[in-house]
Each structure stands twice: as structure tokens, then as C-alpha cells.
Design a protein around this motif. Structure first.
Motif, PDB file in Angstrom:
ATOM      1  N   PRO A 276       0.809  -1.225   0.000  1.00 43.08           N
ATOM      2  CA  PRO A 276       0.000   0.000   0.000  1.00 43.08           C
ATOM      3  C   PRO A 276       0.841   1.272   0.000  1.00 43.08           C
ATOM      4  O   PRO A 276       0.508   2.245  -0.685  1.00 43.08           O
ATOM      5  CB  PRO A 276      -0.823  -0.123   1.288  1.00 43.08           C
ATOM      6  CG  PRO A 276      -0.903  -1.588   1.554  1.00 43.08           C
ATOM      7  CD  PRO A 276       0.413  -2.141   1.092  1.00 43.08           C
ATOM      8  N   TYR A 277       1.951   1.278   0.761  1.00 40.77           N
ATOM      9  CA  TYR A 277       2.710   2.526   0.870  1.00 40.77           C
ATOM     10  C   TYR A 277       3.464   2.855  -0.415  1.00 40.77           C
ATOM     11  O   TYR A 277       3.792   4.011  -0.668  1.00 40.77           O
ATOM     12  CB  TYR A 277       3.652   2.510   2.081  1.00 40.77           C
ATOM     13  CG  TYR A 277       4.627   1.359   2.151  1.00 40.77           C
ATOM     14  CD1 TYR A 277       5.849   1.413   1.500  1.00 40.77           C
ATOM     15  CD2 TYR A 277       4.336   0.228   2.906  1.00 40.77           C
ATOM     16  CE1 TYR A 277       6.755   0.362   1.581  1.00 40.77           C
ATOM     17  CE2 TYR A 277       5.230  -0.827   2.999  1.00 40.77           C
ATOM     18  CZ  TYR A 277       6.437  -0.759   2.337  1.00 40.77           C
ATOM     19  OH  TYR A 277       7.328  -1.801   2.418  1.00 40.77           O
ATOM     20  N   THR A 288      -4.071   9.554   4.783  1.00 41.19           N
ATOM     21  CA  THR A 288      -3.720   8.213   5.230  1.00 41.19           C
ATOM     22  C   THR A 288      -4.993   7.423   5.480  1.00 41.19           C
ATOM     23  O   THR A 288      -6.091   7.977   5.536  1.00 41.19           O
ATOM     24  CB  THR A 288      -2.885   8.252   6.523  1.00 41.19           C
ATOM     25  OG1 THR A 288      -3.640   8.926   7.544  1.00 41.19           O
ATOM     26  CG2 THR A 288      -1.562   8.967   6.299  1.00 41.19           C
ATOM     27  N   TYR A 325       2.765  -3.996   5.441  1.00 39.17           N
ATOM     28  CA  TYR A 325       2.176  -2.843   6.120  1.00 39.17           C
ATOM     29  C   TYR A 325       3.238  -2.139   6.959  1.00 39.17           C
ATOM     30  O   TYR A 325       4.026  -2.790   7.654  1.00 39.17           O
ATOM     31  CB  TYR A 325       1.029  -3.284   7.036  1.00 39.17           C
ATOM     32  CG  TYR A 325      -0.017  -4.145   6.366  1.00 39.17           C
ATOM     33  CD1 TYR A 325      -0.816  -3.634   5.354  1.00 39.17           C
ATOM     34  CD2 TYR A 325      -0.203  -5.476   6.754  1.00 39.17           C
ATOM     35  CE1 TYR A 325      -1.780  -4.422   4.734  1.00 39.17           C
ATOM     36  CE2 TYR A 325      -1.163  -6.269   6.144  1.00 39.17           C
ATOM     37  CZ  TYR A 325      -1.944  -5.738   5.133  1.00 39.17           C
ATOM     38  OH  TYR A 325      -2.890  -6.523   4.526  1.00 39.17           O
ATOM     39  N   ASP A 331      -2.777   1.323   7.079  1.00 38.19           N
ATOM     40  CA  ASP A 331      -2.581   0.654   5.791  1.00 38.19           C
ATOM     41  C   ASP A 331      -3.685  -0.356   5.508  1.00 38.19           C
ATOM     42  O   ASP A 331      -4.120  -0.517   4.358  1.00 38.19           O
ATOM     43  CB  ASP A 331      -1.222  -0.043   5.757  1.00 38.19           C
ATOM     44  CG  ASP A 331      -0.061   0.932   5.610  1.00 38.19           C
ATOM     45  OD1 ASP A 331      -0.337   2.123   5.362  1.00 38.19           O
ATOM     46  OD2 ASP A 331       1.099   0.508   5.740  1.00 38.19           O
ATOM     47  N   TYR A 334      -6.780   1.528   4.496  1.00 38.88           N
ATOM     48  CA  TYR A 334      -6.578   1.989   3.116  1.00 38.88           C
ATOM     49  C   TYR A 334      -6.818   0.853   2.125  1.00 38.88           C
ATOM     50  O   TYR A 334      -7.548   1.007   1.136  1.00 38.88           O
ATOM     51  CB  TYR A 334      -5.158   2.529   2.983  1.00 38.88           C
ATOM     52  CG  TYR A 334      -4.683   2.782   1.575  1.00 38.88           C
ATOM     53  CD1 TYR A 334      -5.044   3.937   0.888  1.00 38.88           C
ATOM     54  CD2 TYR A 334      -3.841   1.870   0.931  1.00 38.88           C
ATOM     55  CE1 TYR A 334      -4.591   4.179  -0.402  1.00 38.88           C
ATOM     56  CE2 TYR A 334      -3.381   2.098  -0.354  1.00 38.88           C
ATOM     57  CZ  TYR A 334      -3.757   3.256  -1.018  1.00 38.88           C
ATOM     58  OH  TYR A 334      -3.302   3.486  -2.296  1.00 38.88           O
TER      59      TYR A 334
END
Length: 610
Positions: A276-277, A288, A325, A331, A334
Motif C-alpha cells: 500500500p505505501y 492516510t 504494512y 494501511d 486503506y
């Protein structure tokens, strides 16, 4: 002479309307006026505002869905009262659920195949048709194909290797499966061996070489992973071009790779990002958690954020899934919001009990597969994790059925008969009991099959998008489809069975039943055609009168034969092909009726009768 005009003297018919009829017309006009105001302003405004709030305020989800449903029902009632259109003389069918496991495209467990070249000494040189067909017989319609490009780290991809990739595409198409594509330059996990990866310039060169293959074979590509970087193509342990001096990711250069892929791959296909990041750092909005996820209004619009999905190749391996994560809570929130509209898949990589176990053993496996809307999972790795899911009384069967979409028809209400040239009214209710929505587009087609001679008519339902059929959580997630479908006047009268086809939109696969979606209902699937039997027959009746207009009844190709019991009034254009009108009383051709040069027009007085 450019055109040939066929004109019959216009009839002048005066209708004397009573005051009651005029008064009724007046009040109907007022109702229609206010209905259109409500529909075009309040309803549309409320719908889009609801989408925004549903995106940001998840705790209010059911409230807004219920309110939106009630408003929609009210508007439907107004519409019916104004237009006086009701489902008169209908039949309702309640469908029975099929709980068995069966293959459906672009979902489920997949097989993993990798190659470094296409010679016989390799573990998996070319995809094997027989192996793929055996896998498909075991309900596996997906294969992940990993191409190692280690021989080309400093040069262009050889033509023979590109030909090998194309051969794999051909084999997949022949077997009735689709491929998840990944590319990598090494399979070592030593952090200091940066030379095992390719530079940015080489990666961009290779993507440019692969673009023609992506474009020509999008029909059998389910998704492409944003690989090319790092060990196994998972973006770890990579070339200095993709890593800063402090060993942090160089997102500028990594984004150049993803941008290049987005350009090379057809917009109909999604690209999966490893964590995700990574996506948030390259394409984020500065927020976020769920607030950083794609806005539902932007889903499926072809933009980068609408095409970049996710994959997790260490599912349940630790509390962070081995680095998937960073901020676990944010995360995960998200990812949960993103994958409602984006592809999600991957594999397990290590036993991590109890987290990697089923929920009935205190684990998170089936819970997180559903939460993050998984569409596909590696069937081969890791075997120890999958074996624990398969022990008696655990969750493997639920996972097999749950991966991806699974559409259950609830009921259908259909008119019993309709005149040619008039509207066929029907309602279908269904729900998606899978973990995810379909992530690639589908073509929805209503099929009418003549019960006497098996001739078929196909009516595309272009405004229906199965990607919007979200996983079922409550009654408000049921899908209700109301449609009025115009039946062309040149269809033949008779009794027709009704079928629903959810076909692949690519012409190369549209008529291939192996790529059609099967509903999870008994006595519905026709394997030879890929149709779903709606279990209803409708009679197409000969109309008393047909009135043809230039806005919807122009003809340019083929042979058309339109018949009516009493009369046909033509005020349209025939620009090509061969067209005939036949009515028992008269055929009236208005002054604007036109037959262009090269077209053939005939008329007769045989007509038809029911």
C-alpha cells in the motif's frame, strides 16, 4: 440522382378529444414536469453526494444506502404513475442457489509457472496446453506467469524470447485461461547483490519492447504486476537506480517504471503494486488510511489511481505480513477501501499460527481474504499454510467459493408477451456473495432463443456494469435491475426462451463459453454457449401497427423484414441493405421517408396475425 424518395400522399386524420382526455393529459404533463425536475436535480445530486459520504463516513454506510433506496423507490413510483407503465401480465421466478465449486474467469486459485528461457532444460520452458487444461478442469482459470529476464540485464530482450512470450499467450487462449504477468531479473534475496537487477534505462527499454505483446493479448491478460524491480519482481533488494543512498526506495525512478507500464498496457487492464505505501508514495493524495483510498466516483475511469491495484505475497506471514504494512491500522483501512474497486491477489509465504489459520482456529485467513476483497490466490505456495486450511472443519471450501466474485440470482420478473417494436419490461434481483467485485469489464447481453428453430437475437445491455455488483453484506447490497428494452420491429414473432450472457468484452473471446461468467444457481448454466438460463419464455407478438421514425429505425445494412397486422407508417431512412414492409391494411410512407441509392425497398400486403 443521389436519392430515391418514395412518398405516399399524407392522410389527414383529425382526432376529436374529449375534455376529460385533455384534462388527464394536462395533469400528466404537470406530473412529468415535476418528476423530471426531481430526477435531474435532487436525485442526481443526492446520488453523488451519497457516494462522497459513503467513501468518507463508512459508519453511515447502511443509513445512506437505505435512504438512497427509499428515494429511488419513490422516484420509481412517480415514474410509473406518470408513464402508466407497469409490469402487467408477468411471471416471477425464484432461483435456487448452487453451492458447488465451478470455474469462472479471472477469479479463484491460480497455478504458478516461471521461466528463464524457452529451452528444454528449464523447469517450465513454455506453457503446456495439457497442464493448463488439467488445471482448468480443477476449476483454475488463472495462471501467474513469471518471466525471468536475467539474460537481458544489459541488453534488449531477444526476439526469440519475445516470441516465446507470445506463444504462451496463444496457449493460454487455447486452454481457456488468463494470465497474471510478472517480470523479474533475479531470484536472490541477498541485499548486497544489486548487480543482479537491471538499471532504469534497461527496464524502460524492455517495457517498450513488451508493449506490442501487452496490446495484442489484453484479452488473455487478467492483470500485470508492477514487477521488473527487485528480487522475484517484488521491489526489494534492487539496483541503485531504484534505491536512495540511505537505502530507502527511490520513488521518482520507481514511478517512472509504473508510468511506463501504465502507458504500455491497455487501459482496460489493471497493474498490481506490491505494498500500500508504494502506491501512496507515488500516487497518493496526502491522506492516510481509508481517506487516502480511491474515491468511488473515480473508479474504473482509466486514470492511474483507478488502474493500480494491489498484491500481497506474504499474506498472514506476520503482524505486518513481512513488511507489507508499515502502519498496520492505517494501511489496512486503506487497502480495505481501495480493493472494493481494484484488483487484489497474491500468495502466502510462511506458517504463522494462529494468524495464518482459519477463523475457527483463532486465525485471520478467511476474515482478511474477505475484508481485502481477494480475487485470486496461489494454489501451490505455501503448501503448509494451505494444508492447514484444508483440515476437516476449517475454511478451505469457503475460500474456494469466496475468492473473487460469485453472483447468485435471487429472482426475475418478466413480461409474458410483448409486441414487436414495443418495450420488453423485466426486473432481475441478484447478489454477489464473493469476497470481491469483478475487476475487469464484462459485456451483459440478453439472449432471446426461438423455441421452434433455435434462432437467437442478442440484445446488449450496455448500461449494466457487473464491476459495480459489490460483495453482499446486507439487503441494501442486493442488485436490482429494472429495464425496458425495445424489441426491434424486424424480429420474428414466436415463443422465445430468455438467457443472460456475461461475456468477455474482447471480440476474440465474446462467444467463447470458457470466458463467460456462470451464475451460482441450479439449472441455469449452459456450458456449450456460456449462457445463463433465466427460466422464462416470452411470446413476441405481431403488432397491429408499426410507426418507424428516423431517430431509431434507420437501416443501413443487412436484410430487414418488418411486418404488422394492420398498418406500417414509415418516416425513416433506408440507406443500405434490403428492407421490406408488410401490413394487411396499408403501408403509409411519410414525406420524410427516404430510400438512398443502392438500397432495396419492398412493400407488400401480407402482414401478420397472432
Amino acid at each position: 440522382m443521389d436519392t430515391l424518395k418514395v412518398v405516399q400522399q399524407r392522410r389527414i386524420i383529425w382526432y376529436i378529444k374529449s375534455e376529460v382526455v385533455l384534462l388527464r393529459f394536462f395533469f400528466q404533463s404537470i406530473l412529468l414536469f415535476f418528476y423530471r425536475i426531481i430526477r435531474n436535480t435532487l436525485f442526481n445530486h443526492f446520488y453523488f453526494i451519497s457516494l462522497i459520504y459513503l467513501h468518507k463516513v463508512t459508519s453511515m454506510k447502511n443509513f445512506y444506502k437505505e435512504l438512497l433506496t427509499k428515494v429511488s423507490i419513490c422516484l420509481l413510483c412517480v415514474y410509473c404513475s406518470v408513464t402508466n407503465q407497469t409490469l402487467a401480465q408477468t411471471t416471477t421466478i425464484n432461483y435456487q442457489v448452487d453451492y458447488s465449486d465451478f470455474p469462472n474467469p479471472e477469479r479463484g486459485f491460480y497455478k504458478h509457472y516461471e521461466t528463464t528461457d524457452f529451452t528444454s532444460d528449464n523447469v517450465s520452458p513454455q506453457l503446456d496446453l495439457a497442464q493448463l487444461m488439467v488445471a482448468r478442469g480443477d476449476n483454475k482459470t488463472l495462471a501467474l506467469r513469471l518471466f525471468y529476464l536475467n539474460k537481458f540485464k544489459n541488453t534488449a530482450i531477444a526476439a526469440s524470447y519475445l516470441n516465446g512470450i507470445q506463444n504462451d499467450m496463444n496457449t493460454a487462449r487455447q486452454a481457456g485461461v488468463k494470465l497474471i504477468l510478472r517480470f523479474a531479473y533475479n531470484s536472490t534475496n541477498q541485499t548486497m547483490r544489486h548487480s543482479d537487477d537491471a538499471s532504469l534505462a534497461i527496464v524502460l527499454q524492455h517495457i517498450a519492447q513488451l508493449k506490442p505483446i501487452f496490446q495484442a493479448n489484453a484479452d488473455v491478460i487478467a492483470a500485470i504486476q508492477a514487477s521488473f524491480i527487485g528480487t522475484w519482481g517484488e521491489w526489494y533488494f534492487t539496483h541503485p537506480d531504484f534505491t536512495n543512498p540511505d537505502n530507502s526506495p527511490n520513488y521518482i525512478n520507481r514511478k517512472r517504471v509504473v508510468d511506463s507500464l501504465l502507458s504500455a498496457v491497455p487501459t482496460s487492464r489493471m497493474i498490481q503494486i506490491r505494498t500500500p505505501y508504494y502506491k501512496q508514495n507515488m500516487y497518493g493524495n496526502g491522506s492516510t488510511g481509508s481517506a487516502a483510498a480511491i474515491n468511488p466516483i473515480l473508479s474504473y475511469n482509466g486514470s492511474p489511481v483507478a488502474r493500480l491495484g494491489h498484491h500481497n505475497d506474504c499474506f498472514l506471514a506476520s503482524s505486518t505480513d513481512f513488511g507489507t504494512y508499515l502502519n498496520i491500522t492505517e494501511d489496512k483501512n486503506y487497502l480495505e477501501a481501495e480493493t472494493k474497486y481494484l484488483v487484489m491477489g497474491g500468495e502466502t509465504c510462511v506458517v504463522n499460527s494462529p494468524r495464518s489459520d482459519c477463523i475457527n482456529l483463532g486465525g485471520d485467513a478467511d476474515t482478511e481474504l474477505a475484508r481485502f476483497h481477494w480475487s485470486f490466490l496461489n494454489a501451490d505456495y505455501r503448501a503448509e499454510v494451505l494444508d492447514r486450511w484444508s483440515s476437516p472443519g476449517t475454511c478451505m471450501n469457503n475460500i474456494r467459493l469466496g475468492l473473487g466474485y460469485r453472483f447468485e440470482m435471487i429472482s426475475g420478473t418478466f413480461a409474458n408477451s410483448v409486441e414487436l417494436g414495443k418495450l420488453l419490461q423485466f426486473q432481475i434481483r441478484l447478489k454477489n456473495v464473493g469476497f470481491a467485485s469483478a475487476f475487469n469489464a464484462r459485456k451483459v447481453i440478453l439472449i432471446l432463443r426461438n423455441t421452434s428453430n433455435n434462432n437467437e437475437y442478442s440484445i446488449p445491455l450496455n448500461d449494466i456494469d457487473p464491476r459495480r455488483w459489490e460483495p453482499f453484506q446486507s439487503v441494501f447490497d442486493e442488485v436490482d435491475i429494472y429495464r425496458n428494452i425495445a424489441i426491434p420491429g424486424d424480429f420474428k414473432q414466436g415463443i422465445y426462451s430468455m438467457w443472460l450472457q456475461l461475456a468477455d468484452p474482447y471480440l476474440s473471446l465474446t462467444s467463447d463459453p470458457l470466458y463467460a461468467i456462470r451464475m451460482a444457481n441450479t439449472n441455469m448454466w449452459e456450458a456449450a454457449t456460456g449462457y445463463n438460463n433465466l427460466q422464462h419464455q416470452i411470446t413476441l407478438l405481431c403488432p397491429n401497427q408499426l410507426s418507424l421514425t428516423s431517430t431509431k429505425d434507420d437501416y443501413s445494412t443487412g436484410t430487414k423484414s418488418l411486418v404488422a397486422n394492420k398498418s406500417i407508417i414509415g418516416q425513416n431512412t433506408i440507406s443500405g441493405g434490403k428492407v421490406s414492409y408488410s401490413a394487411r391494411n396499408f403501408v403509409e410512407l411519410k414525406p420524410i421517408f427516404e430510400v438512398k441509392q443502392g438500397a432495396v425497398f419492398e412493400t407488400s400486403f401480407d402482414g401478420c396475425q397472432n
